[in-house]
Design an enzyme around this catalytic site. Structure first.
Site, PDB file in Angstrom:
ATOM      1  N   ARG A  13       0.833  -1.211   0.000  1.00  0.00           N
ATOM      2  CA  ARG A  13       0.000   0.000   0.000  1.00  0.00           C
ATOM      3  C   ARG A  13       0.862   1.253   0.000  1.00  0.00           C
ATOM      4  O   ARG A  13       0.563   2.222  -0.695  1.00  0.00           O
ATOM      5  CB  ARG A  13      -0.964   0.009   1.194  1.00  0.00           C
ATOM      6  CG  ARG A  13      -2.074  -1.034   1.078  1.00  0.00           C
ATOM      7  CD  ARG A  13      -2.954  -1.078   2.298  1.00  0.00           C
ATOM      8  NE  ARG A  13      -2.140  -1.402   3.469  1.00  0.00           N
ATOM      9  CZ  ARG A  13      -2.364  -0.945   4.693  1.00  0.00           C
ATOM     10  NH1 ARG A  13      -3.388  -0.149   4.933  1.00  0.00           N
ATOM     11  NH2 ARG A  13      -1.585  -1.285   5.694  1.00  0.00           N
ATOM     12  N   ASN A  43      -6.481  -2.554   2.516  1.00  0.00           N
ATOM     13  CA  ASN A  43      -6.418  -4.003   2.697  1.00  0.00           C
ATOM     14  C   ASN A  43      -7.832  -4.567   2.745  1.00  0.00           C
ATOM     15  O   ASN A  43      -8.713  -3.999   3.392  1.00  0.00           O
ATOM     16  CB  ASN A  43      -5.703  -4.363   4.001  1.00  0.00           C
ATOM     17  CG  ASN A  43      -4.199  -4.328   3.872  1.00  0.00           C
ATOM     18  OD1 ASN A  43      -3.643  -4.389   2.776  1.00  0.00           O
ATOM     19  ND2 ASN A  43      -3.524  -4.241   5.000  1.00  0.00           N
TER      20      ASN A  43
END
Length: 95
Positions: free
Chosen positions: A24, A42
């Site tokens: 990320r 997520n």
């Protein structure tokens, strides 16, 4: 000059070993380099959802980066969906 017609919203679901490996953070860095706004989140099942808005060409470059072998972790598959931008996004956040 980028017109509204050239703006796009990319939603990509990245499958594989992409959690707990800096994916990320890496995605956020690539998106900001490209001038995109959005998020990387997520999801259950070892997936990350990436939402990015901005010039279509920049979104396409982000999608290429998500599919490249240079990502952290191990990407098995990237599913994509294109739509009209909704707006209201500022910066790029990790969730």
């Amino acid at each position: 000059m980028v017109t509204d017609a050239q703006q796009a919203r990319l939603t990509a679901w990245v499958h594989g070993r992409v959690q707990g490996v800096g994916f990320r953070w890496w995605t956020r860095a690539r998106a900001l380099e490209l001038g995109l706004a959005g998020s990387a989140t997520n999801l259950p099942g070892n997936r990350v959802e990436v939402v990015a808005e901005g010039p279509r060409e920049s979104c396409e470059r982000l999608l290429e980066a998500l599919r490249s072998p240079d990502t952290p972790g191990d990407v098995d598959h990237v599913a994509e969906q294109w739509s009209e931008p909704k707006g209201g996004l500022t910066g790029f956040v990790e969730r």
